[in-house]
Each structure stands twice: as structure tokens, then as C-alpha cells.
Design a protein around this motif. Structure first.
Motif, mmCIF file in Angstrom:
data_model
loop_
_atom_site.group_PDB
_atom_site.id
_atom_site.type_symbol
_atom_site.label_atom_id
_atom_site.label_comp_id
_atom_site.label_asym_id
_atom_site.label_seq_id
_atom_site.Cartn_x
_atom_site.Cartn_y
_atom_site.Cartn_z
ATOM 1 N N VAL A 14 -2.103 -5.930 18.620
ATOM 2 C CA VAL A 14 -2.650 -5.349 17.394
ATOM 3 C C VAL A 14 -1.664 -4.445 16.666
ATOM 4 O O VAL A 14 -0.894 -3.773 17.255
ATOM 5 C CB VAL A 14 -3.918 -4.425 17.669
ATOM 6 N N GLY A 15 -1.523 -4.569 15.198
ATOM 7 C CA GLY A 15 -0.803 -3.869 14.453
ATOM 8 C C GLY A 15 -1.433 -2.710 13.686
ATOM 9 O O GLY A 15 -2.814 -2.989 13.226
ATOM 10 N N PHE A 16 -0.692 -2.122 13.345
ATOM 11 C CA PHE A 16 -1.272 -0.814 12.469
ATOM 12 C C PHE A 16 -0.110 -0.385 11.295
ATOM 13 O O PHE A 16 1.030 -0.137 11.687
ATOM 14 C CB PHE A 16 -1.389 0.474 13.444
ATOM 15 N N VAL A 17 -0.389 -0.705 10.138
ATOM 16 C CA VAL A 17 0.421 -0.180 9.111
ATOM 17 C C VAL A 17 -0.048 1.143 8.375
ATOM 18 O O VAL A 17 -1.201 1.071 7.859
ATOM 19 C CB VAL A 17 0.400 -1.431 7.957
ATOM 20 N N GLY A 18 0.513 1.878 8.844
ATOM 21 C CA GLY A 18 0.153 3.359 8.393
ATOM 22 C C GLY A 18 -0.330 4.030 10.010
ATOM 23 O O GLY A 18 -1.003 3.336 10.667
ATOM 24 N N ALA A 19 0.154 5.180 10.258
ATOM 25 C CA ALA A 19 -0.034 5.872 11.345
ATOM 26 C C ALA A 19 -0.691 7.022 11.622
ATOM 27 O O ALA A 19 -0.274 8.193 12.320
ATOM 28 C CB ALA A 19 1.552 5.651 12.316
ATOM 29 N N THR A 79 -3.246 2.767 5.159
ATOM 30 C CA THR A 79 -2.391 3.745 4.510
ATOM 31 C C THR A 79 -3.616 4.427 3.468
ATOM 32 O O THR A 79 -4.698 4.255 3.512
ATOM 33 C CB THR A 79 -1.711 2.660 3.704
ATOM 34 N N LYS A 80 -2.760 5.226 2.746
ATOM 35 C CA LYS A 80 -3.826 5.877 1.782
ATOM 36 C C LYS A 80 -4.072 4.840 0.544
ATOM 37 O O LYS A 80 -3.320 3.865 0.237
ATOM 38 C CB LYS A 80 -2.746 6.958 1.099
ATOM 39 N N PRO A 81 -5.278 4.839 0.140
ATOM 40 C CA PRO A 81 -5.781 3.936 -0.897
ATOM 41 C C PRO A 81 -4.798 3.482 -2.146
ATOM 42 O O PRO A 81 -4.501 2.142 -2.411
ATOM 43 C CB PRO A 81 -7.093 4.585 -1.276
ATOM 44 N N LEU A 84 -1.790 1.310 -0.823
ATOM 45 C CA LEU A 84 -2.276 -0.083 -0.283
ATOM 46 C C LEU A 84 -1.478 -1.245 -1.082
ATOM 47 O O LEU A 84 -1.155 -2.327 -0.658
ATOM 48 C CB LEU A 84 -3.645 0.012 0.077
ATOM 49 N N PRO A 85 -1.875 -1.208 -2.390
ATOM 50 C CA PRO A 85 -1.486 -2.519 -3.435
ATOM 51 C C PRO A 85 0.117 -2.635 -2.979
ATOM 52 O O PRO A 85 0.579 -3.888 -2.883
ATOM 53 C CB PRO A 85 -1.617 -2.076 -4.552
ATOM 54 N N ALA A 86 0.772 -1.490 -3.137
ATOM 55 C CA ALA A 86 2.335 -1.773 -2.741
ATOM 56 C C ALA A 86 2.490 -2.342 -1.573
ATOM 57 O O ALA A 86 3.492 -2.997 -1.243
ATOM 58 C CB ALA A 86 3.117 -0.518 -3.197
ATOM 59 N N VAL A 87 1.985 -1.992 -0.657
ATOM 60 C CA VAL A 87 2.356 -2.150 0.733
ATOM 61 C C VAL A 87 1.668 -3.518 1.051
ATOM 62 O O VAL A 87 2.614 -4.506 1.531
ATOM 63 C CB VAL A 87 1.713 -1.232 1.856
ATOM 64 N N SER A 103 -8.558 -3.604 6.591
ATOM 65 C CA SER A 103 -8.336 -2.520 5.642
ATOM 66 C C SER A 103 -9.242 -1.328 6.097
ATOM 67 O O SER A 103 -10.336 -1.225 6.006
ATOM 68 C CB SER A 103 -8.490 -2.920 4.081
ATOM 69 N N VAL A 104 -8.652 -0.278 6.069
ATOM 70 C CA VAL A 104 -9.295 1.052 6.702
ATOM 71 C C VAL A 104 -9.279 1.942 5.405
ATOM 72 O O VAL A 104 -9.875 3.068 5.338
ATOM 73 C CB VAL A 104 -8.605 1.795 7.675
ATOM 74 N N ALA A 105 -8.624 1.617 4.275
ATOM 75 C CA ALA A 105 -8.380 2.343 2.947
ATOM 76 C C ALA A 105 -9.762 2.472 2.035
ATOM 77 O O ALA A 105 -10.268 1.272 1.896
ATOM 78 C CB ALA A 105 -7.332 1.682 2.187
ATOM 79 N N ALA A 106 -10.207 3.651 2.076
ATOM 80 C CA ALA A 106 -11.570 3.745 1.199
ATOM 81 C C ALA A 106 -11.346 3.443 -0.105
ATOM 82 O O ALA A 106 -10.354 3.654 -0.531
ATOM 83 C CB ALA A 106 -11.882 5.176 1.537
ATOM 84 N N GLY A 107 -12.493 2.819 -0.575
ATOM 85 C CA GLY A 107 -12.538 2.430 -1.929
ATOM 86 C C GLY A 107 -11.801 1.363 -2.331
ATOM 87 O O GLY A 107 -11.823 0.953 -3.533
ATOM 88 N N VAL A 108 -10.977 0.507 -1.398
ATOM 89 C CA VAL A 108 -10.339 -0.648 -2.021
ATOM 90 C C VAL A 108 -11.170 -1.935 -1.715
ATOM 91 O O VAL A 108 -11.254 -2.161 -0.387
ATOM 92 C CB VAL A 108 -8.959 -0.769 -1.397
ATOM 93 N N SER A 109 -11.738 -2.577 -2.629
ATOM 94 C CA SER A 109 -12.823 -3.525 -2.388
ATOM 95 C C SER A 109 -12.297 -4.744 -1.774
ATOM 96 O O SER A 109 -10.803 -5.080 -1.732
ATOM 97 C CB SER A 109 -13.374 -4.062 -3.863
ATOM 98 N N LEU A 110 -12.937 -5.866 -1.176
ATOM 99 C CA LEU A 110 -12.623 -6.790 -0.475
ATOM 100 C C LEU A 110 -12.029 -7.812 -1.565
ATOM 101 O O LEU A 110 -10.751 -8.556 -1.243
ATOM 102 C CB LEU A 110 -13.708 -7.488 0.454
#
Length: 277
Positions: A14-19, A79-81, A84-87, A103-110
Motif C-alpha cells: 500500500v502506498g501513500f502520496v502525502g504523509a 495531499t492538500k486538495p 492534488l491536481p498537480a500531483v 483520494s483522501v482529499a476533501a472536496g475533490v470530486s470523483l
């Protein structure tokens, strides 16, 4: 874990981008519950500031987001919402049809996530809350167009290591943020007020706060285990002419019920505003 078979042979990685704290809480839950071995978790972040927490758990760390996706097929983006797009643009070239991205980023839609990733990428969203840190969190999840029941089952099985996890329509994600994400602060405010009432009546502060915490914990367990509506438990405590009904009358005079409903509504509306941005 049968559902993990979709990710190929060998141990689940399992990977995590953002720690940050939430990523750490989820990883810690997986490890403590025996869902994933620490050595099979890889986390990335721009600096070492948060990676040290993953290293202390025995996880692998890197500064390369692409390396995480090259090492793991199940990857959480925490990551911060606004980042996320840049990541996602950075890692899109190494995303394959075998990946499951969460995605764990709040507010970024599917739909936004799917637009930023290669076609047919299996994407899911999760909304956790802070008590995941003690494996007593409330987590909801929603799946994208290309994520099926096996992916949802795998994710739910893993996230139950962090507390309660339920699949919901994506429209409920912002409500969960207002109810459970922000709700932690609402409950803490009520907890403070209960303790301060006891302090006003002469109880030492430390004792009052310990009793309140235990009262909240015990009440929550009764609601979960008995599966009662809160009104039924309230009625069980409330005797005619007793102390509780006098206290409840004071709460009603203060508008507690309406104020609490308004707080959830306000937090949900703000979550929806942020989603649109």
C-alpha cells in the motif's frame, strides 16, 4: 484477504502520496490490525518532516511520488486538495490499469479525479475523521465509474481497521464532513461545556474532564451495541421529576438542539462551497 487477489500475487503493498496525520492514522490502523505489514507500506512527501512518523512505524519512505506508484498498486492520495491536481499530473504517466487509486482529499470530486487520470483508472474517494488516529474513526467511501464491487470491498475491509467504514453515494461525502469531520470539534465543545458546568459547581477540573470523556465513551458504546435510537436511551435516563429532566429543560431553553443542527448544516454547506472551488 480474498479481495486483494485483484492486485496480483504476493503480499499486499500500500502506498501513500502525502504523509500527514490522516495518512499516518490510516497506515497505523492497517499495521495494528494486521491488514498490511509495515515493510509493505511506502509513503512519499516533499520533505522529511512527516516521513519520520512513517519511518518510526517501520514503513518505507521516499521523496518520489512516482516511486510510490511503481512500488504499490493500491495508493492513497492524502495531499492538500489544492495540491492534488498537480500531483496527479505528475504521476499520471506511471498509472496503469492495475492500480487502485484512493483520494483522501476533501472536496475533490470523483469526476475531477477521473478527468486528471488516464481513462478507465479505478478511483475511489474516502472521507475519514480524526479519531482514525485511535482506530475509532468514522469513514465513508464512494467509488468512481470504473471501480467495481471487488475494489470497494477491498478498501472497506482495510479501512475497518481505522473504525467504522461504510460505502455511500458521493453526494453524502460533504454531509459526512459536516457531521463527522467537523463533528469532532462540536463534540469537544459540548464536552468542554459539560466539564465547565461541573467545575462551576465545585468539582476539580481534571476530574470533571475525565468523567465527561468516560460518559461520552460509555454513551457511544451503548448506542452502538444496543442499536437504539438516542431518544430511547435519553428516555431511559430521564425519570419523572428527576435531575435529568431539569437539565434537559435548561438545554432546550438554551437552544442546544437547533444550534447543533445549524452547526452541521453550516459545516456541510461550507464543504460544498469548497468542493465547487
Amino acid at each position: 484477504m480474498a479481495a486483494a487477489a485483484a492486485l496480483g500475487p504476493g503480499p499486499l503493498r500500500v502506498g501513500f502520496v502525502g504523509a500527514g496525520r490522516m495518512a499516518e492514522a490510516i497506515a497505523q490502523g492497517f499495521i495494528r490490525a494486521g491488514k498490511v505489514e509495515a515493510q509493505h507500506i511506502v509513503a512519499s512527501a516533499p520533505s522529511d518532516r512527516n516521513l519520520c512518523h512513517f519511518q518510526a512505524l517501520g514503513c518505507q519512505t521516499t521523496h518520489s511520488n512516482q516511486e510510490v506508484l511503481q512500488s504499490c498498486l493500491l495508493v492513497f492520495f492524502a495531499t492538500k486538495p489544492y495540491v492534488l491536481p498537480a500531483v496527479l499530473a505528475e504521476v499520471a504517466s506511471v498509472v496503469t490499469t492495475e492500480h487502485i487509486l484512493v483520494s483522501v482529499a476533501a472536496g475533490v470530486s470523483l469526476s475531477t479525479l477521473e478527468e486528471l487520470l488516464p481513462p478507465t483508472t479505478r478511483v475511489l474517494r474516502v472521507s475519514p475523521n480524526l479519531p482514525c488516529l485511535v482506530q475509532e474513526g468514522s469513514v465513508v467511501m464512494a467509488r468512481g465509474r470504473h471501480a467495481g464491487s471487488s475494489e470497494a470491498k477491498l478498501l472497506q475491509t482495510l479501512l475497518e481497521a481505522c473504525g467504522q467504514c461504510e460505502e455511500v453515494p458521493e453526494a453524502h461525502m460533504d454531509i459526512h464532513t459536516g457531521l463527522s469531520g467537523s463533528g469532532v470539534a462540536f463534540v469537544c465543545t459540548f464536552s468542554e461545556a459539560l466539564a465547565e458546568g461541573a467545575i462551576k459547581m465545585g468539582m476539580p477540573s481534571g476530574l470533571a474532564h475525565r468523567i465527561v470523556a468516560q460518559t461520552l465513551l460509555g454513551t457511544a458504546k451503548m448506542l452502538q451495541q444496543k442499536e437504539q435510537h438516542p431518544a430511547q436511551l435519553r428516555t431511559d435516563v430521564c425519570t419523572p421529576g428527576g435531575t435529568t429532566i431539569y437539565g434537559l429543560h435548561a438545554l432546550e431553553q438554551g437552544g442546544l438542539r437547533a444550534a447543533t443542527m445549524s452547526a452541521v448544516e453550516a459545516a456541510t454547506c461550507r464543504a460544498r462551497e469548497l468542493s465547487k472551488k
